[in-house]
Design a protein around this motif. Structure first.
Motif, mmCIF file in Angstrom:
data_model
loop_
_atom_site.group_PDB
_atom_site.id
_atom_site.type_symbol
_atom_site.label_atom_id
_atom_site.label_comp_id
_atom_site.label_asym_id
_atom_site.label_seq_id
_atom_site.Cartn_x
_atom_site.Cartn_y
_atom_site.Cartn_z
ATOM 1 N N ASP A 33 0.901 -1.121 0.120
ATOM 2 C CA ASP A 33 -0.075 -0.001 -0.030
ATOM 3 C C ASP A 33 0.820 1.146 -0.007
ATOM 4 O O ASP A 33 0.497 2.390 -0.381
ATOM 5 N N THR A 34 2.168 1.175 0.576
ATOM 6 C CA THR A 34 2.938 2.252 0.207
ATOM 7 C C THR A 34 3.991 2.081 -0.465
ATOM 8 O O THR A 34 4.716 3.141 -0.884
ATOM 9 N N VAL A 35 4.685 1.023 -0.747
ATOM 10 C CA VAL A 35 5.957 1.020 -1.485
ATOM 11 C C VAL A 35 5.538 0.425 -2.804
ATOM 12 O O VAL A 35 4.628 -0.508 -3.201
ATOM 13 N N ALA A 36 5.726 1.084 -4.174
ATOM 14 C CA ALA A 36 5.501 1.022 -5.286
ATOM 15 C C ALA A 36 6.342 -0.069 -5.944
ATOM 16 O O ALA A 36 5.981 -0.656 -6.736
ATOM 17 N N GLY A 37 7.704 -0.156 -5.573
ATOM 18 C CA GLY A 37 8.693 -1.074 -6.217
ATOM 19 C C GLY A 37 9.840 -1.191 -5.447
ATOM 20 O O GLY A 37 10.399 -0.158 -4.522
ATOM 21 N N ILE A 38 10.882 -2.304 -5.666
ATOM 22 C CA ILE A 38 11.945 -2.188 -4.873
ATOM 23 C C ILE A 38 13.160 -2.548 -5.981
ATOM 24 O O ILE A 38 12.818 -3.309 -7.014
ATOM 25 N N ALA A 39 14.204 -2.026 -5.787
ATOM 26 C CA ALA A 39 15.380 -2.294 -6.696
ATOM 27 C C ALA A 39 16.497 -2.305 -5.979
ATOM 28 O O ALA A 39 16.996 -1.385 -4.977
ATOM 29 N N THR A 40 17.345 -3.200 -5.979
ATOM 30 C CA THR A 40 18.798 -3.463 -5.098
ATOM 31 C C THR A 40 19.609 -3.704 -6.175
ATOM 32 O O THR A 40 19.653 -4.273 -7.123
ATOM 33 N N GLU A 41 20.981 -3.506 -5.573
ATOM 34 C CA GLU A 41 22.264 -3.676 -6.308
ATOM 35 C C GLU A 41 22.346 -5.317 -6.292
ATOM 36 O O GLU A 41 23.373 -6.059 -6.982
ATOM 37 N N THR A 42 22.040 -5.920 -5.115
ATOM 38 C CA THR A 42 22.464 -7.484 -5.031
ATOM 39 C C THR A 42 21.290 -8.504 -4.862
ATOM 40 O O THR A 42 19.894 -7.846 -4.677
ATOM 41 N N GLY A 43 21.203 -9.686 -5.027
ATOM 42 C CA GLY A 43 20.222 -10.568 -4.861
ATOM 43 C C GLY A 43 19.819 -11.159 -6.260
ATOM 44 O O GLY A 43 20.300 -10.648 -7.297
ATOM 45 N N GLY A 44 18.987 -12.044 -6.141
ATOM 46 C CA GLY A 44 18.503 -12.972 -7.335
ATOM 47 C C GLY A 44 16.914 -13.420 -7.104
ATOM 48 O O GLY A 44 16.446 -13.007 -6.054
ATOM 49 N N THR A 45 16.642 -14.233 -8.136
ATOM 50 C CA THR A 45 15.089 -14.532 -7.987
ATOM 51 C C THR A 45 14.721 -15.498 -6.650
ATOM 52 O O THR A 45 13.560 -15.426 -6.437
ATOM 53 N N THR A 46 15.714 -16.133 -6.333
ATOM 54 C CA THR A 46 15.062 -17.013 -5.149
ATOM 55 C C THR A 46 15.776 -16.514 -3.680
ATOM 56 O O THR A 46 15.461 -17.353 -2.735
ATOM 57 N N CYS A 47 16.436 -15.735 -3.533
ATOM 58 C CA CYS A 47 16.758 -15.040 -2.381
ATOM 59 C C CYS A 47 15.641 -14.793 -1.412
ATOM 60 O O CYS A 47 14.513 -14.298 -2.222
ATOM 61 N N HIS A 48 15.730 -14.799 -0.171
ATOM 62 C CA HIS A 48 14.390 -14.513 0.647
ATOM 63 C C HIS A 48 13.777 -13.188 0.590
ATOM 64 O O HIS A 48 12.750 -12.861 0.744
ATOM 65 N N THR A 49 14.601 -11.914 0.344
ATOM 66 C CA THR A 49 14.196 -10.776 -0.093
ATOM 67 C C THR A 49 13.103 -10.709 -1.182
ATOM 68 O O THR A 49 12.119 -10.094 -1.233
ATOM 69 N N ALA A 50 13.833 -11.574 -2.227
ATOM 70 C CA ALA A 50 12.735 -11.765 -3.730
ATOM 71 C C ALA A 50 11.487 -12.323 -3.014
ATOM 72 O O ALA A 50 10.350 -11.933 -3.555
ATOM 73 N N ILE A 51 11.549 -13.321 -2.423
ATOM 74 C CA ILE A 51 10.665 -14.236 -1.980
ATOM 75 C C ILE A 51 9.331 -13.455 -1.137
ATOM 76 O O ILE A 51 8.113 -13.290 -1.455
ATOM 77 N N VAL A 52 9.876 -12.562 -0.306
ATOM 78 C CA VAL A 52 9.109 -11.651 0.542
ATOM 79 C C VAL A 52 8.461 -10.710 -0.418
ATOM 80 O O VAL A 52 7.216 -10.184 -0.267
ATOM 81 N N ALA A 53 9.196 -10.230 -1.222
ATOM 82 C CA ALA A 53 8.528 -8.962 -2.093
ATOM 83 C C ALA A 53 7.279 -9.665 -2.882
ATOM 84 O O ALA A 53 6.319 -8.881 -3.103
ATOM 85 N N ARG A 54 7.597 -10.867 -3.643
ATOM 86 C CA ARG A 54 6.461 -11.465 -4.230
ATOM 87 C C ARG A 54 5.363 -11.676 -3.212
ATOM 88 O O ARG A 54 3.932 -11.730 -3.747
ATOM 89 N N ALA A 55 5.495 -12.250 -2.076
ATOM 90 C CA ALA A 55 4.434 -12.603 -1.165
ATOM 91 C C ALA A 55 3.536 -11.192 -1.060
ATOM 92 O O ALA A 55 2.362 -11.238 -0.787
ATOM 93 N N LEU A 56 4.447 -10.101 -0.980
ATOM 94 C CA LEU A 56 3.770 -8.791 -0.597
ATOM 95 C C LEU A 56 3.227 -8.111 -1.998
ATOM 96 O O LEU A 56 2.258 -7.144 -1.883
ATOM 97 N N GLY A 57 3.464 -8.838 -2.991
ATOM 98 C CA GLY A 57 2.922 -8.115 -4.193
ATOM 99 C C GLY A 57 3.663 -6.690 -4.788
ATOM 100 O O GLY A 57 2.922 -6.104 -5.507
ATOM 101 N N ILE A 58 4.894 -6.612 -4.349
ATOM 102 C CA ILE A 58 5.605 -5.518 -4.760
ATOM 103 C C ILE A 58 6.470 -6.059 -5.853
ATOM 104 O O ILE A 58 7.319 -6.826 -5.606
ATOM 105 N N PRO A 59 6.648 -5.183 -6.893
ATOM 106 C CA PRO A 59 7.306 -5.322 -8.102
ATOM 107 C C PRO A 59 8.754 -5.199 -7.431
ATOM 108 O O PRO A 59 9.058 -4.222 -6.856
ATOM 109 N N ALA A 60 9.543 -6.020 -8.165
ATOM 110 C CA ALA A 60 10.849 -5.993 -7.462
ATOM 111 C C ALA A 60 11.944 -6.282 -8.458
ATOM 112 O O ALA A 60 11.856 -7.390 -9.411
ATOM 113 N N VAL A 61 13.215 -5.679 -8.612
ATOM 114 C CA VAL A 61 14.197 -6.134 -9.443
ATOM 115 C C VAL A 61 15.392 -5.885 -8.719
ATOM 116 O O VAL A 61 15.988 -4.836 -8.158
#
Length: 569
Positions: free
Chosen positions: A177-205
């Motif tokens: 409801d507050t965050v439109a998207g996430i972008a970070t320099e590190t990480g990949g498709t199956t790291c836990h940060t990506a998993i949580v972003a998907r669970a929250l429905g927040i677009p992430a790269v």
């Protein structure tokens, strides 16, 4: 335009919010003391995170030096890594934080200088060089510690979060409801940060190289979580194009019907359930047509606090979720920490390779008081619905038997206190190749399996799924991984046990024929993927998918598997 790894689908548009701010020299806080246990615990957590980031930097430097210069020169950075992980050094820093109440940056400087000074005083050039190395390593660590992370509560509505890296617990603090998207320099498709972003429905790269060098606070940014593109200060035409894409994408999702089960054309029904982290996500899961919960990640109840949650607090959290699903299955995974999810208050110690160390059920069996408290809360909550208990990171039969023994003790203690406890289905995750290969033995000991494809692929392929340098080698569609899944499903069905899948492969719509053809009984995923997955399964014939899987298992690599899936769909 910068390119990264597409990790959570969707389009985010908004102003850049830099989560990390470099402090000026006058702001490093090296003269400040800590007050109270909360500040001390927070500083210990910052130290652990900074040690991890500094180590990864040094590993990259060593790798680059090895490629560009020679193995001998790369040895310099290997030595620096050893200094950074030295137990005596780390213990000294922690003592200054806990006893002298000094912040982490000041503690690192003082301990490093004491060690470096003793070497520099010796009449030997080799030791004097070692003193310089110690100061170099300490300087790198202090630089990590003097980067200030802004709290999630300060993020303005509609912002695009930009950071070097995010921990799962930091990501969990955001809201769609507050965050439109996430972008970070590190990480990949199956790291836990990506998993949580998907669970929250927040677009992430994630894994966007050079992001922090290019992004400025307040810049307009576009995050395309499906293509992996990040646009900074886009022109008006591109901005309008993506605004239209965003509206179309969101309208399309709303038009996919969530009613009815996922059933193949020839009548095979598969349960589609949700991965969740807390009770607040139940509403999202139900809105997207979840038929229950296939993975309740309880570790998030244990994060961002000074001590583990008590039995009553846990009971309330589990009971709320179980009751909300009104008899539909809720599979709860017991505490799964270690690897990239450390809990400082558990004093887990240092593992040279955390993913191969004390984590998951292994850790719980060494901290039985915490484990039994959780099991008691779960057994109590089971009275309010269809709760099932699942143990993570199982390698051996003895581990399951020990866990069941502790659960039996928890049951007896509850009954002795006058509480009635009903029977609960007990299962385990298949995340380790050894467990998959022993599935016929393990199936006799449990009621169900749930296949965690993220770790199963990681351990089978010997690829760290959180390391962007080897991300290209990680693919859960590798035939070696698929063969282990096939072995597991057949073994379970031989003994009349059901099998679910709760890894990120379950969110890949293109993989629907594969998931159906493998004979899975249940697939658990981030809620946003349930409607399109249901739609895909309803178009598939089970007998055709079975034939496809037999062919896929004979292919040489993941590229060929994905090509065959594309042709099938």
């Amino acid at each position: 335009m910068l390119k990264g790894i597409a990790t959570a689908p969707g389009i985010g548009i908004g102003p850049v919010y830099l989560l990390e701010l470099k402090s000026g020299e006058e702001e490093t806080g090296n003269s400040q003391l800590l007050y109270g246990p909360e500040e001390i615990q927070a500083e210990l957590t910052r130290l652990e995170e900074a040690l991890g980031r500094a180590k990864r930097d040094l590993e990259e430097l060593a790798d680059k030096t090895r490629r560009d210069i020679s193995e001998a020169e790369a040895g310099i950075f290997k030595a620096h890594i050893l200094m950074l992980t030295d137990p005596t050094f780390i213990a000294g820093v922690k003592e200054k934080i806990q006893v002298e109440k000094k912040n982490a940056a000041r503690a690192v400087e003082e301990v490093a200088e004491a060690i470096a000074g003793s070497f520099a005083a010796l009449d030997d050039d080799l030791f004097r060089e070692r003193a310089a190395d110690i100061r170099d390593v300490a300087g790198r660590l202090v630089a990590k510690l003097t980067t200030r992370m802004r709290p999630a509560r300060e993020v303005p509505p509609g912002a695009i979060i930009v950071a070097g890296e995010l921990t799962p617990s930091q990501t969990a603090g955001f809201s769609r409801d507050t965050v439109a998207g996430i972008a970070t320099e590190t990480g990949g498709t199956t790291c836990h940060t990506a998993i949580v972003a998907r669970a929250l429905g927040i677009p992430a790269v994630l894994g966007v190289r050079g992001l922090l060098d290019q992004a400025r606070a307040g810049d307009t940014a576009i995050i395309d979580g499906s293509s992996g593109a990040v646009y900074l200060n886009p022109g008006s035409e591109l901005l309008e194009e993506y605004k239209k894409k965003k509206v179309t994408l969101e309208a399309g999702r709303l038009n996919i019907k969530c009613t009815g089960p996922a059933r193949t054309r020839d009548g095979r029904q598969i349960e589609l359930v949700a991965n969740i982290r807390k009770a607040a996500e139940v509403k999202i899961a139900l809105e997207h047509g979840a038929e229950g919960v296939g993975l309740f990640r309880t570790e998030f109840l244990f994060m961002n606090r000074e001590e583990p949650p008590g039995e009553e607090e846990q009971f309330q959290a589990y009971q709320e979720v179980v009751a909300a699903f009104q008899g539909q299955p809720v599979v709860v995974r017991t505490l799964d920490v270690g690897g990239d999810k450390p809990l400082p208050y558990l004093n887990q110690g240092h593992d040279e390779n955390p993913f191969l160390g004390l984590r998951g059920l292994r850790l719980c069996l060494t901290r039985q008081e915490i484990f039994k408290t959780q099991l008691k809360a779960l057994l109590r909550a089971a009275l309010y619905g269809n709760l099932r208990i699942m143990f993570p990171m199982v390698t051996a039969l003895e581990e399951i038997r020990e866990a069941k023994k502790i659960m039996a003790e928890a049951r007896l203690e509850l009954e002795a206190s006058g509480l009635a406890v009903s029977r609960v289905e007990t299962g385990m995750m298949i995340e380790v190749p050894a467990a998959a290969l022993m599935a016929d033995i393990l199936a006799r000991e449990v009621d169900f399996f749930s296949i965690g494809t993220n770790d199963l692929a990681q351990y089978t392929l010997a690829v760290d799924r959180g390391n962007e340098r080897v991300t290209g080698m990680y693919d859960a569609c590798h035939p070696a991984v698929l063969k282990l899944i096939d072995v597991t499903v057949k073994a379970a069905h031989r003994y009349g046990k059901w099998v679910g899948l709760c890894g990120e492969l379950g969110s890949e719509i293109q993989a629907a024929p594969l998931l159906v053809g493998l004979g899975l009984d249940e697939i658990s995923m981030s809620p946003v993927f349930i409607p399109p997955m249901k739609e895909a399964i309803n178009k598939i014939a089970y007998h055709e998918a079975r034939k496809l899987v037999r062919r896929l298992l004979e292919l040489p690599g993941p590229q060929e598997v994905r090509a065959a899936l594309s042709e099938f769909t």
